[in-house]
Motif scaffolding. Structure first.
Motif, mmCIF file in Angstrom:
data_model
loop_
_atom_site.group_PDB
_atom_site.id
_atom_site.type_symbol
_atom_site.label_atom_id
_atom_site.label_comp_id
_atom_site.label_asym_id
_atom_site.label_seq_id
_atom_site.Cartn_x
_atom_site.Cartn_y
_atom_site.Cartn_z
ATOM 1 N N GLY A 35 0.831 -1.209 0.000
ATOM 2 C CA GLY A 35 0.000 0.000 0.000
ATOM 3 C C GLY A 35 0.859 1.250 0.000
ATOM 4 O O GLY A 35 0.582 2.209 -0.729
ATOM 5 N N LEU A 36 1.921 1.234 0.821
ATOM 6 C CA LEU A 36 2.833 2.387 0.876
ATOM 7 C C LEU A 36 3.472 2.631 -0.486
ATOM 8 O O LEU A 36 3.584 3.773 -0.945
ATOM 9 N N ILE A 37 3.858 1.537 -1.162
ATOM 10 C CA ILE A 37 4.499 1.680 -2.477
ATOM 11 C C ILE A 37 3.521 2.312 -3.462
ATOM 12 O O ILE A 37 3.887 3.203 -4.233
ATOM 13 N N SER A 38 2.241 1.870 -3.435
ATOM 14 C CA SER A 38 1.302 2.463 -4.396
ATOM 15 C C SER A 38 1.079 3.935 -4.075
ATOM 16 O O SER A 38 0.918 4.757 -4.987
ATOM 17 N N THR A 39 1.091 4.303 -2.773
ATOM 18 C CA THR A 39 0.999 5.719 -2.421
ATOM 19 C C THR A 39 2.163 6.498 -3.011
ATOM 20 O O THR A 39 1.980 7.578 -3.593
ATOM 21 N N LEU A 40 3.378 5.940 -2.907
ATOM 22 C CA LEU A 40 4.562 6.644 -3.423
ATOM 23 C C LEU A 40 4.490 6.784 -4.938
ATOM 24 O O LEU A 40 4.880 7.816 -5.498
ATOM 25 N N VAL A 41 3.955 5.749 -5.628
ATOM 26 C CA VAL A 41 3.806 5.831 -7.085
ATOM 27 C C VAL A 41 2.807 6.940 -7.425
ATOM 28 O O VAL A 41 3.019 7.729 -8.359
ATOM 29 N N GLY A 42 1.720 7.028 -6.645
ATOM 30 C CA GLY A 42 0.745 8.091 -6.885
ATOM 31 C C GLY A 42 1.355 9.471 -6.699
ATOM 32 O O GLY A 42 1.079 10.398 -7.466
ATOM 33 N N VAL A 43 2.220 9.614 -5.686
ATOM 34 C CA VAL A 43 2.890 10.906 -5.465
ATOM 35 C C VAL A 43 3.795 11.237 -6.649
ATOM 36 O O VAL A 43 3.893 12.401 -7.073
ATOM 37 N N ALA A 44 4.442 10.196 -7.232
ATOM 38 C CA ALA A 44 5.264 10.428 -8.423
ATOM 39 C C ALA A 44 4.402 10.976 -9.555
ATOM 40 O O ALA A 44 4.809 11.889 -10.282
ATOM 41 N N GLY A 45 3.181 10.426 -9.690
ATOM 42 C CA GLY A 45 2.264 10.951 -10.704
ATOM 43 C C GLY A 45 1.926 12.403 -10.442
ATOM 44 O O GLY A 45 1.839 13.209 -11.375
ATOM 45 N N MET A 46 1.749 12.776 -9.167
ATOM 46 C CA MET A 46 1.469 14.173 -8.828
ATOM 47 C C MET A 46 2.634 15.078 -9.233
ATOM 48 O O MET A 46 2.435 16.191 -9.711
ATOM 49 N N TYR A 47 3.871 14.584 -9.050
ATOM 50 C CA TYR A 47 5.039 15.367 -9.476
ATOM 51 C C TYR A 47 5.001 15.597 -10.986
ATOM 52 O O TYR A 47 5.352 16.679 -11.466
ATOM 53 N N MET A 48 4.574 14.565 -11.743
ATOM 54 C CA MET A 48 4.457 14.733 -13.195
ATOM 55 C C MET A 48 3.463 15.850 -13.500
ATOM 56 O O MET A 48 3.691 16.681 -14.379
ATOM 57 N N LEU A 49 2.334 15.859 -12.770
ATOM 58 C CA LEU A 49 1.318 16.888 -13.017
ATOM 59 C C LEU A 49 1.843 18.274 -12.654
ATOM 60 O O LEU A 49 1.412 19.270 -13.225
ATOM 61 N N LEU A 50 2.772 18.352 -11.694
ATOM 62 C CA LEU A 50 3.336 19.642 -11.299
ATOM 63 C C LEU A 50 4.376 20.137 -12.298
ATOM 64 O O LEU A 50 4.963 21.199 -12.100
ATOM 65 N N GLY A 51 4.637 19.347 -13.343
ATOM 66 C CA GLY A 51 5.599 19.775 -14.354
ATOM 67 C C GLY A 51 7.033 19.529 -13.959
ATOM 68 O O GLY A 51 7.930 20.209 -14.432
ATOM 69 N N THR A 52 7.291 18.573 -13.057
ATOM 70 C CA THR A 52 8.666 18.250 -12.676
ATOM 71 C C THR A 52 8.907 16.758 -12.902
ATOM 72 O O THR A 52 8.936 15.983 -11.955
ATOM 73 N N PRO A 53 9.076 16.352 -14.181
ATOM 74 C CA PRO A 53 9.267 14.917 -14.444
ATOM 75 C C PRO A 53 10.517 14.359 -13.779
ATOM 76 O O PRO A 53 10.524 13.201 -13.361
ATOM 77 N N PHE A 54 11.564 15.197 -13.619
ATOM 78 C CA PHE A 54 12.794 14.708 -12.983
ATOM 79 C C PHE A 54 12.509 14.268 -11.545
ATOM 80 O O PHE A 54 12.946 13.207 -11.103
ATOM 81 N N MET A 55 11.744 15.106 -10.826
ATOM 82 C CA MET A 55 11.378 14.745 -9.453
ATOM 83 C C MET A 55 10.561 13.459 -9.436
ATOM 84 O O MET A 55 10.725 12.612 -8.553
ATOM 85 N N ALA A 56 9.663 13.313 -10.440
ATOM 86 C CA ALA A 56 8.825 12.110 -10.482
ATOM 87 C C ALA A 56 9.687 10.871 -10.667
ATOM 88 O O ALA A 56 9.506 9.867 -9.965
ATOM 89 N N PHE A 57 10.670 10.953 -11.598
ATOM 90 C CA PHE A 57 11.503 9.769 -11.828
ATOM 91 C C PHE A 57 12.376 9.475 -10.613
ATOM 92 O O PHE A 57 12.603 8.320 -10.269
ATOM 93 N N MET A 58 12.847 10.541 -9.951
ATOM 94 C CA MET A 58 13.683 10.314 -8.767
ATOM 95 C C MET A 58 12.844 9.756 -7.615
ATOM 96 O O MET A 58 13.332 8.962 -6.811
#
Lengths: 169, 126
Positions: A35-58
């Motif tokens: 569950g924690l991992i899926s939360t972290l993946v969702g946060v990565a998606g939010m970073y993509m929406l914020l226009g920071t793909p580098f942060m999302a990949f990191m």
């Protein structure tokens, strides 16, 4: 594209919330970690929406790739079979307290965002990786070098604490 | 909010990966014969009956390796932007700066080597 962004936002919010509920509510540690991992993946998606793909990949590389594996190894070290003292359901009062704590923090944060929105909230300014690198090499040079020292101390501290061969002392 | 085609491509690839994993499970539920109980819940160990429970405590070596991996992963986070910016810099100064960064990390590898972290000892005092 605007509509797609909104749909993606709600899907990621659902993934984050669902993962969080699984992480808190599951009695099996391994399932909670999923569950924690899926939360972290969702946060990565939010970073993509914020226009920071580098942060999302990191976020994916470090949190999903390394921190989750680290927690898995920590779980493997424990004797957590799901029949321990904490496996009994918590009293309802505790759930209410937890809900109150979440609402307090979430309420303050959402009030701040609603009433004092930052200028970049509607159209985020994109910072390229190259700009980040120039910043690290020029303005934030000292911080960049100190990061390596901090990581050196963190790694050797862990090894110093855990890595003592048996029979040496 | 920003939604780019790159984002859509990543989502589509993730969905493809999810289908690849969940598809066979769904097909097994839909098409396979249903069986319950018996030895199905037993931890699988090469066809033999396993001794004890499936929950085994592992050595702390794994945890140390994961910690070191995590620290070097964070290094990579800073090295990516620096590596992309490095091509457009001039002079020796950026080289010296990156060299100091990598040298400090090199010291940690030498320290682990001397400490015997890479030798995977069987027993570690906790």
């Amino acid at each position: 594209m605007e509509l797609m962004a909104k749909i993606a936002f709600w899907i990621y919010a659902l993934i984050i919330l669902g993962g969080g509920i699984v992480a808190v509510g599951s009695s099996s540690l391994v399932r909670a970690l999923m569950g924690l991992i899926s939360t972290l993946v969702g946060v990565a998606g939010m970073y993509m929406l914020l226009g920071t793909p580098f942060m999302a990949f990191m976020q994916l590389l470090i949190y999903v790739g390394a921190v989750a594996v680290l927690i898995f190894f920590a779980v493997m070290l424990t004797d957590a079979h799901g029949r321990g003292d904490e496996s009994e359901p918590a009293p309802i009062r505790q759930h209410l307290f937890a809900l109150g704590a979440v609402m307090a923090v979430g309420g303050v944060l959402s009030w701040l965002i609603m009433n004092r929105p930052p200028a970049s909230s509607l159209v985020p300014a994109e910072v390229s990786i190259e700009q980040l690198g120039h910043g690290l090499l020029e303005s934030y040079f000292l911080a960049f070098e100190l990061i390596s020292v901090v990581l050196l101390v963190a790694m050797s501290g862990a090894v110093l604490l855990a890595w003592e061969k048996r029979g040496k002392k | 909010m920003v939604f780019s085609w790159l984002h859509l491509a990543i989502v589509l690839f993730l969905l493809g990966g999810l289908l690849f994993g969940v598809g066979p499970l769904l097909l097994a539920v839909l098409l396979g014969p249903q069986a319950k109980g018996g030895d199905l819940g037993m931890p699988f160990e090469c066809g033999m009956r396993p001794h004890g429970s499936s929950w085994v405590k592992w050595g702390i070596s794994y945890y140390c390796y994961a910690l070191i991996f995590l620290a070097f992963d964070v290094d990579v986070l800073y090295l990516f932007p620096v590596a992309t910016a490095y091509g457009s810099t001039e002079g020796w100064l950026p080289f010296v700066k990156v060299f100091i960064f990598l040298f400090v990390l090199g010291i940690s590898i030498v320290y682990f080597w001397a400490k015997g972290v890479f030798s995977w000892p069987r027993r570690i005092k906790l």
